[in-house]
Design an enzyme around this catalytic site. Sequence first.
Site, PDB file in Angstrom:
ATOM      1  N   ASN A   9     111.823 115.498  54.049  1.00 48.03           N
ATOM      2  CA  ASN A   9     111.529 114.076  53.847  1.00 48.03           C
ATOM      3  C   ASN A   9     112.837 113.312  54.018  1.00 48.03           C
ATOM      4  O   ASN A   9     113.702 113.359  53.155  1.00 48.03           O
ATOM      5  CB  ASN A   9     110.957 113.910  52.429  1.00 48.03           C
ATOM      6  CG  ASN A   9     110.779 112.466  52.032  1.00 48.03           C
ATOM      7  OD1 ASN A   9     110.859 111.562  52.866  1.00 48.03           O
ATOM      8  ND2 ASN A   9     110.530 112.238  50.746  1.00 48.03           N
ATOM      9  N   LYS A  11     113.303 110.196  54.027  1.00 48.50           N
ATOM     10  CA  LYS A  11     113.344 108.930  53.262  1.00 48.50           C
ATOM     11  C   LYS A  11     113.860 107.798  54.148  1.00 48.50           C
ATOM     12  O   LYS A  11     113.616 107.811  55.344  1.00 48.50           O
ATOM     13  CB  LYS A  11     114.174 109.122  51.986  1.00 48.50           C
ATOM     14  CG  LYS A  11     113.682 110.319  51.172  1.00 48.50           C
ATOM     15  CD  LYS A  11     114.217 110.371  49.778  1.00 48.50           C
ATOM     16  CE  LYS A  11     113.647 111.592  49.078  1.00 48.50           C
ATOM     17  NZ  LYS A  11     114.026 111.692  47.677  1.00 48.50           N
ATOM     18  N   HIS A  96     104.421 109.679  47.019  1.00 49.69           N
ATOM     19  CA  HIS A  96     105.745 110.162  46.587  1.00 49.69           C
ATOM     20  C   HIS A  96     106.168 109.397  45.335  1.00 49.69           C
ATOM     21  O   HIS A  96     105.834 108.219  45.187  1.00 49.69           O
ATOM     22  CB  HIS A  96     106.753 109.956  47.725  1.00 49.69           C
ATOM     23  CG  HIS A  96     108.069 110.613  47.445  1.00 49.69           C
ATOM     24  ND1 HIS A  96     109.024 110.027  46.636  1.00 49.69           N
ATOM     25  CD2 HIS A  96     108.569 111.805  47.830  1.00 49.69           C
ATOM     26  CE1 HIS A  96     110.067 110.852  46.553  1.00 49.69           C
ATOM     27  NE2 HIS A  96     109.812 111.939  47.257  1.00 49.69           N
ATOM     28  N   GLU A  98     108.826 108.037  44.515  1.00 48.67           N
ATOM     29  CA  GLU A  98     109.561 106.788  44.784  1.00 48.67           C
ATOM     30  C   GLU A  98     108.578 105.657  45.094  1.00 48.67           C
ATOM     31  O   GLU A  98     108.796 104.509  44.721  1.00 48.67           O
ATOM     32  CB  GLU A  98     110.561 107.000  45.926  1.00 48.67           C
ATOM     33  CG  GLU A  98     111.763 107.802  45.439  1.00 48.67           C
ATOM     34  CD  GLU A  98     112.438 108.654  46.491  1.00 48.67           C
ATOM     35  OE1 GLU A  98     112.224 108.428  47.698  1.00 48.67           O
ATOM     36  OE2 GLU A  98     113.194 109.567  46.100  1.00 48.67           O
ATOM     37  N   GLU A 168     106.467 117.644  42.529  1.00 49.32           N
ATOM     38  CA  GLU A 168     107.855 117.193  42.498  1.00 49.32           C
ATOM     39  C   GLU A 168     108.162 116.569  41.148  1.00 49.32           C
ATOM     40  O   GLU A 168     107.875 115.381  40.932  1.00 49.32           O
ATOM     41  CB  GLU A 168     108.099 116.149  43.600  1.00 49.32           C
ATOM     42  CG  GLU A 168     107.823 116.652  44.994  1.00 49.32           C
ATOM     43  CD  GLU A 168     108.591 115.842  46.039  1.00 49.32           C
ATOM     44  OE1 GLU A 168     109.414 116.442  46.733  1.00 49.32           O
ATOM     45  OE2 GLU A 168     108.379 114.634  46.119  1.00 49.32           O
ATOM     46  N   GLY A 174     116.589 114.406  43.699  1.00 53.08           N
ATOM     47  CA  GLY A 174     117.871 113.778  43.977  1.00 53.08           C
ATOM     48  C   GLY A 174     118.881 113.917  42.851  1.00 53.08           C
ATOM     49  O   GLY A 174     119.922 113.276  42.850  1.00 53.08           O
ATOM     50  N   SER A 214     115.421 118.690  44.558  1.00 51.80           N
ATOM     51  CA  SER A 214     116.708 119.389  44.696  1.00 51.80           C
ATOM     52  C   SER A 214     116.579 120.804  45.264  1.00 51.80           C
ATOM     53  O   SER A 214     117.292 121.711  44.831  1.00 51.80           O
ATOM     54  CB  SER A 214     117.466 119.387  43.367  1.00 51.80           C
ATOM     55  OG  SER A 214     117.748 118.052  42.973  1.00 51.80           O
TER      56      SER A 214
HETATM   57  P1  PGA Z   1     115.520 115.917  46.889  1.00 53.35           P
HETATM   58  O1  PGA Z   1     114.187 115.035  47.213  1.00 53.35           O
HETATM   59  O2  PGA Z   1     115.346 117.216  47.634  1.00 53.35           O
HETATM   60  O3  PGA Z   1     116.647 115.088  47.423  1.00 53.35           O
HETATM   61  O4  PGA Z   1     115.552 116.105  45.422  1.00 53.35           O
HETATM   62  C1  PGA Z   1     112.918 115.612  47.257  1.00 53.35           C
HETATM   63  C2  PGA Z   1     111.894 114.561  47.542  1.00 53.35           C
HETATM   64  O5  PGA Z   1     112.022 113.428  47.061  1.00 53.35           O
HETATM   65  O6  PGA Z   1     110.891 114.810  48.259  1.00 53.35           O
END
Ligand code: PGA
Length: 259
Positions: A9, A11, A96, A98, A168, A174, A214
Amino acid sequence: MRKPVIAGNWKMYKTVGESVQMALALKPLVANASHCEVVIAPVFTALKTVADRLEGSNIKLAAQNCSTEIAEGAHTGEVTTTMLRDVGVSFVIVGHSERRQIYFETDAMVRLKTQSVISAKLTAIVCVGETLAQRDQGIAEKVVSGQLTGGLSGLTASDLDRIIVAYEPVWAIGTGRTATPEQAQEMHAFIRRVFADGHSEKAAQALRILYGGSVKPDNISGLMAQPDIDGALVGGASLEAESFAKIVNYDRKPRKANS
Ligand code: PGA
């Protein structure tokens, strides 16, 4: 057998040029990865160019979002799933964290988007996961099952072939703080049980459940050794070809027995 999916992803990162550069760098590094489906999710503006440049490769494309509307119409700023299919997309990430947190997406919106993805004959990667406060309150499973039933209600048995769930935990996204393989496994097994109760045992056994939060080259194989972890949704570590390729080509240990 559930074929694993390793999805990157991207983003809101990368111009069209940078996206193409990354996709082309990735292509040879994952060309032999027949053990899993390899998926990348660039920004909307780069999808068409990246799709053209990846033609004939084993890398598939995902969009990061779509409209709740199935049909085209007067919805400024939105993109339908038919339009996404038109530019070469196979998967759409839906709900997601976010989008839920920053753009106030509700389970009802997740459900509409998922239905739109299915109607366009694409596959939805539906994201669920609890916050740290919710985990600390001991309501992680309640939150996740609520997101699953709210986001996936009304689906028929054949629709389920077009669903992938990504667990997730928000506290792991992140942050550099991954769920342990055991913590992730526990929630994945729970998600499969919720699916078995809500749909059927057969659908639950066929459902691919990805872990996200992560994921890095050094923790992927421990996660993938768990019986109910069928792949990963990778953010930060998917932005660079070498690290994403290492995740795709993870060290395949025998999977632990199913719970
Ligand atoms: P990350 O993000 O691997 O940077 O933790 C995962 C995601 O948001 O899909």
